[in-house]
Design a protein around this motif. Structure first.
Motif, PDB file in Angstrom:
ATOM      1  N   VAL A   1       0.843  -1.209   0.000  1.00 24.88           N
ATOM      2  CA  VAL A   1       0.000   0.000   0.000  1.00 24.88           C
ATOM      3  C   VAL A   1       0.873   1.252   0.000  1.00 24.88           C
ATOM      4  O   VAL A   1       0.615   2.207  -0.722  1.00 24.88           O
ATOM      5  CB  VAL A   1      -0.957   0.013   1.224  1.00 24.88           C
ATOM      6  CG1 VAL A   1      -1.718   1.330   1.286  1.00 24.88           C
ATOM      7  CG2 VAL A   1      -1.939  -1.142   1.131  1.00 24.88           C
ATOM      8  N   VAL A   2       1.933   1.220   0.806  1.00 23.42           N
ATOM      9  CA  VAL A   2       2.842   2.366   0.851  1.00 23.42           C
ATOM     10  C   VAL A   2       3.424   2.616  -0.530  1.00 23.42           C
ATOM     11  O   VAL A   2       3.470   3.747  -1.007  1.00 23.42           O
ATOM     12  CB  VAL A   2       3.978   2.134   1.871  1.00 23.42           C
ATOM     13  CG1 VAL A   2       5.071   3.185   1.704  1.00 23.42           C
ATOM     14  CG2 VAL A   2       3.428   2.178   3.290  1.00 23.42           C
ATOM     15  N   GLU A   3       3.805   1.539  -1.203  1.00 22.10           N
ATOM     16  CA  GLU A   3       4.427   1.719  -2.509  1.00 22.10           C
ATOM     17  C   GLU A   3       3.410   2.083  -3.579  1.00 22.10           C
ATOM     18  O   GLU A   3       3.737   2.776  -4.530  1.00 22.10           O
ATOM     19  CB  GLU A   3       5.221   0.462  -2.883  1.00 22.10           C
ATOM     20  CG  GLU A   3       6.389   0.281  -1.927  1.00 22.10           C
ATOM     21  CD  GLU A   3       7.552  -0.423  -2.552  1.00 22.10           C
ATOM     22  OE1 GLU A   3       8.559   0.258  -2.823  1.00 22.10           O
ATOM     23  OE2 GLU A   3       7.469  -1.643  -2.769  1.00 22.10           O
ATOM     24  N   ALA A   4       2.176   1.623  -3.409  1.00 23.28           N
ATOM     25  CA  ALA A   4       1.140   1.963  -4.380  1.00 23.28           C
ATOM     26  C   ALA A   4       0.703   3.411  -4.215  1.00 23.28           C
ATOM     27  O   ALA A   4       0.106   3.987  -5.107  1.00 23.28           O
ATOM     28  CB  ALA A   4      -0.054   1.030  -4.214  1.00 23.28           C
ATOM     29  N   ASN A   5       0.992   4.013  -3.032  1.00 23.61           N
ATOM     30  CA  ASN A   5       0.754   5.440  -2.843  1.00 23.61           C
ATOM     31  C   ASN A   5      -0.728   5.789  -2.940  1.00 23.61           C
ATOM     32  O   ASN A   5      -1.097   6.794  -3.522  1.00 23.61           O
ATOM     33  CB  ASN A   5       1.563   6.208  -3.901  1.00 23.61           C
ATOM     34  CG  ASN A   5       1.928   7.604  -3.415  1.00 23.61           C
ATOM     35  OD1 ASN A   5       2.013   7.844  -2.221  1.00 23.61           O
ATOM     36  ND2 ASN A   5       2.141   8.505  -4.344  1.00 23.61           N
ATOM     37  N   ASP A   6      -1.571   4.933  -2.393  1.00 26.02           N
ATOM     38  CA  ASP A   6      -3.011   5.134  -2.412  1.00 26.02           C
ATOM     39  C   ASP A   6      -3.406   5.884  -1.138  1.00 26.02           C
ATOM     40  O   ASP A   6      -3.354   5.332  -0.041  1.00 26.02           O
ATOM     41  CB  ASP A   6      -3.687   3.748  -2.497  1.00 26.02           C
ATOM     42  CG  ASP A   6      -5.198   3.821  -2.412  1.00 26.02           C
ATOM     43  OD1 ASP A   6      -5.729   4.769  -1.795  1.00 26.02           O
ATOM     44  OD2 ASP A   6      -5.851   2.918  -2.962  1.00 26.02           O
ATOM     45  N   ALA A   7      -3.794   7.156  -1.296  1.00 33.23           N
ATOM     46  CA  ALA A   7      -3.946   8.046  -0.139  1.00 33.23           C
ATOM     47  C   ALA A   7      -4.949   7.530   0.898  1.00 33.23           C
ATOM     48  O   ALA A   7      -4.687   7.565   2.098  1.00 33.23           O
ATOM     49  CB  ALA A   7      -4.340   9.446  -0.609  1.00 33.23           C
ATOM     50  N   ASP A   8      -6.094   7.039   0.418  1.00 29.06           N
ATOM     51  CA  ASP A   8      -7.123   6.607   1.370  1.00 29.06           C
ATOM     52  C   ASP A   8      -6.703   5.359   2.142  1.00 29.06           C
ATOM     53  O   ASP A   8      -6.904   5.261   3.347  1.00 29.06           O
ATOM     54  CB  ASP A   8      -8.442   6.337   0.638  1.00 29.06           C
ATOM     55  CG  ASP A   8      -9.098   7.644   0.199  1.00 29.06           C
ATOM     56  OD1 ASP A   8      -8.783   8.677   0.813  1.00 29.06           O
ATOM     57  OD2 ASP A   8      -9.899   7.617  -0.746  1.00 29.06           O
ATOM     58  N   ARG A   9      -6.111   4.411   1.426  1.00 23.76           N
ATOM     59  CA  ARG A   9      -5.695   3.183   2.099  1.00 23.76           C
ATOM     60  C   ARG A   9      -4.496   3.445   3.012  1.00 23.76           C
ATOM     61  O   ARG A   9      -4.370   2.826   4.059  1.00 23.76           O
ATOM     62  CB  ARG A   9      -5.379   2.096   1.066  1.00 23.76           C
ATOM     63  CG  ARG A   9      -6.654   1.589   0.405  1.00 23.76           C
ATOM     64  CD  ARG A   9      -6.383   0.464  -0.552  1.00 23.76           C
ATOM     65  NE  ARG A   9      -5.860  -0.714   0.126  1.00 23.76           N
ATOM     66  CZ  ARG A   9      -5.235  -1.700  -0.493  1.00 23.76           C
ATOM     67  NH1 ARG A   9      -5.041  -1.634  -1.798  1.00 23.76           N
ATOM     68  NH2 ARG A   9      -4.800  -2.744   0.169  1.00 23.76           N
ATOM     69  N   LEU A  10      -3.644   4.396   2.617  1.00 28.69           N
ATOM     70  CA  LEU A  10      -2.515   4.783   3.468  1.00 28.69           C
ATOM     71  C   LEU A  10      -3.016   5.329   4.798  1.00 28.69           C
ATOM     72  O   LEU A  10      -2.504   4.994   5.859  1.00 28.69           O
ATOM     73  CB  LEU A  10      -1.686   5.873   2.791  1.00 28.69           C
ATOM     74  CG  LEU A  10      -0.401   5.463   2.110  1.00 28.69           C
ATOM     75  CD1 LEU A  10       0.272   6.672   1.497  1.00 28.69           C
ATOM     76  CD2 LEU A  10       0.526   4.770   3.086  1.00 28.69           C
ATOM     77  N   ARG A  11      -4.030   6.175   4.722  1.00 32.57           N
ATOM     78  CA  ARG A  11      -4.603   6.780   5.923  1.00 32.57           C
ATOM     79  C   ARG A  11      -5.065   5.683   6.884  1.00 32.57           C
ATOM     80  O   ARG A  11      -4.771   5.731   8.074  1.00 32.57           O
ATOM     81  CB  ARG A  11      -5.770   7.664   5.513  1.00 32.57           C
ATOM     82  CG  ARG A  11      -6.648   8.140   6.676  1.00 32.57           C
ATOM     83  CD  ARG A  11      -7.867   8.870   6.144  1.00 32.57           C
ATOM     84  NE  ARG A  11      -7.489  10.172   5.631  1.00 32.57           N
ATOM     85  CZ  ARG A  11      -7.503  11.294   6.360  1.00 32.57           C
ATOM     86  NH1 ARG A  11      -7.885  11.257   7.608  1.00 32.57           N
ATOM     87  NH2 ARG A  11      -7.145  12.436   5.841  1.00 32.57           N
ATOM     88  N   GLU A  12      -5.758   4.697   6.335  1.00 33.44           N
ATOM     89  CA  GLU A  12      -6.243   3.577   7.151  1.00 33.44           C
ATOM     90  C   GLU A  12      -5.088   2.784   7.748  1.00 33.44           C
ATOM     91  O   GLU A  12      -5.081   2.453   8.933  1.00 33.44           O
ATOM     92  CB  GLU A  12      -7.045   2.613   6.270  1.00 33.44           C
ATOM     93  CG  GLU A  12      -8.534   2.698   6.424  1.00 33.44           C
ATOM     94  CD  GLU A  12      -9.198   1.775   5.427  1.00 33.44           C
ATOM     95  OE1 GLU A  12      -8.972   0.553   5.515  1.00 33.44           O
ATOM     96  OE2 GLU A  12      -9.904   2.284   4.533  1.00 33.44           O
ATOM     97  N   LEU A  13      -4.131   2.484   6.897  1.00 30.89           N
ATOM     98  CA  LEU A  13      -2.990   1.662   7.323  1.00 30.89           C
ATOM     99  C   LEU A  13      -2.200   2.348   8.434  1.00 30.89           C
ATOM    100  O   LEU A  13      -1.905   1.738   9.473  1.00 30.89           O
ATOM    101  CB  LEU A  13      -2.070   1.403   6.124  1.00 30.89           C
ATOM    102  CG  LEU A  13      -0.843   0.553   6.408  1.00 30.89           C
ATOM    103  CD1 LEU A  13      -1.225  -0.919   6.506  1.00 30.89           C
ATOM    104  CD2 LEU A  13       0.214   0.737   5.325  1.00 30.89           C
ATOM    105  N   ILE A  14      -1.882   3.630   8.219  1.00 31.60           N
ATOM    106  CA  ILE A  14      -1.088   4.355   9.217  1.00 31.60           C
ATOM    107  C   ILE A  14      -1.889   4.482  10.508  1.00 31.60           C
ATOM    108  O   ILE A  14      -1.351   4.356  11.615  1.00 31.60           O
ATOM    109  CB  ILE A  14      -0.651   5.744   8.677  1.00 31.60           C
ATOM    110  CG1 ILE A  14       0.198   5.607   7.389  1.00 31.60           C
ATOM    111  CG2 ILE A  14       0.116   6.535   9.736  1.00 31.60           C
ATOM    112  CD1 ILE A  14       1.457   4.791   7.520  1.00 31.60           C
ATOM    113  N   GLY A  15      -3.201   4.689  10.367  1.00 26.74           N
ATOM    114  CA  GLY A  15      -4.062   4.786  11.550  1.00 26.74           C
ATOM    115  C   GLY A  15      -4.013   3.511  12.376  1.00 26.74           C
ATOM    116  O   GLY A  15      -3.977   3.543  13.610  1.00 26.74           O
TER     117      GLY A  15
END
Ligand SMILES: Nc1nc2c(ncn2[C@@H]2O[C@H](COP(=O)(O)OP(=O)(O)O)[C@@H](O)[C@H]2O)c(=O)[nH]1
Ligand SMILES: [Mg+2]
Length: 303
Positions: A1-15
């Motif tokens: 996800v980090v490498e795909a740079n998908d903003a919404d999924r990044l937000r979820e993942l980091i959360g």
């Protein structure tokens, strides 16, 4: 996800991962191209593993938009550790990414920290701002130089000097290593003047990355600096500075993306303001103020 740079999924993942972070020791390793950073990282990984630690390596290339030749070379070099479950190695390119080098590195750091690695080594080429950004993310910043670079120490003066917690003069098997060490020592002398009990004296370590020589000393210096961070209270200051930096980067990114989204819409507030400026009814500064007011910023209103 980090490498795909998908903003919404990044937000979820980091959360989800953020509460699980803060345990890994983050070592930033930076310096000019060709001084032997990757070689040294490879040897350092071996040394840390021998000390019973698990290690993740993030090799960040600030210039390349995709994994190019240099990083491929690094991958091959570091294959010595493939098959070791305690070692994770990832090369990342950052050009053209949202938030650039520091954002993508911070996200990847969150993932490997939450995954439970004891040590994370972040290797970056020291060009311009990148070493300063790495220093923000790292607990210990190692600046690597080598003899025969000519402007190596000069380059160090232009920003790297302040961020170094440990200096390494690699390629100590080459002529001129002593001169580079002496030059570095000369440059360091003024800044280590305040010899308080808690002040950190930046060590200069000679290494031969290919042999390896001096790598145990480097690992020791990193240990010593980590203890210093706790004793001096610097660790809390750095953790907080990092938090502040992250908030700032993410906010800037969101503001920028929100404004760019306005631009696509011909009927938007931005369109009207542009008409006003074009007709000389508004000046562009006043228009920008109005746009910022109109944003009603916040992730919830943005969705
Ligand atoms: N003589 C000598 N060569 C080295 C040493 N460390 C690395 N090298 C060589 O220097 C070149 C650049 O190394 P690399 O690790 O890719 O540098 P980086 O660009 O800083 O990551 C390679 O050809 C290495 O084999 C060293 O300690 N001594
Ligand atoms: Mg390299």
């Amino acid at each position: 996800v980090v490498e795909a740079n998908d903003a919404d999924r990044l937000r979820e993942l980091i959360g989800a991962l953020h509460p699980k972070t803060g345990r890994a020791r983050v070592v930033g390793l930076t310096g000019p191209p060709g001084v032997g950073k990757s070689t040294l990282v490879n040897s350092l990984v071996g040394e840390l593993c021998a000390r019973g630690r698990t290690v993740a390596v993030l090799a960040v290339d600030p210039s390349s938009p995709f994994t190019g030749g240099a990083l491929l070379g690094d991958r091959i070099r570091m294959q010595a550790h493939s098959g070791n479950p305690g070692v994770f190695i990832r090369s990342m390119a950052s050009r053209g990414r949202l938030g650039g080098l520091s954002a993508v590195t911070a996200q990847a750091l969150t993932v490997v920290d939450a995954a439970g690695f004891d040590d994370v080594i972040v290797e970056t080429v020291g060009v311009g701002q990148s070493e300063v950004e790495i220093a923000t993310l790292a607990d210990t910043t190692v600046v690597v130089l080598a003899p025969g670079l000519g402007d190596g120490v000069q380059a160090a003066k232009a920003g790297v000097l302040e961020v170094a917690d440990v200096f390494v003069v690699n390629k100590a098997d080459q002529p001129g290593a002593g001169k580079t060490v002496a030059e570095l020592r000369g440059t360091l002398a003024p800044s280590t003047g305040s010899a308080g009990i808690e002040s950190w004296v930046v060590p200069i370590i000679r290494t031969v990355g290919v042999r390896p020589t001096g790598v145990a000393e480097l690992a020791d210096a990193i240990d010593t600096h980590e203890r210093h961070l706790d004793v001096s209270g610097d660790r809390m200051r750095r953790v907080r500075a990092r938090a502040l930096h992250a908030i700032r980067e993410i906010s800037l990114d969101q503001v920028r993306r929100t404004i760019e989204r306005f631009e696509d819409d011909s009927d938007s507030a931005l369109g009207e303001l542009a008409d006003g400026v074009a007709a000389r009814v508004l000046d562009p500064y006043v228009a920008a103020d109005k746009l910022i007011e109109a944003l009603g910023m916040g992730a919830s209103s943005e969705r």
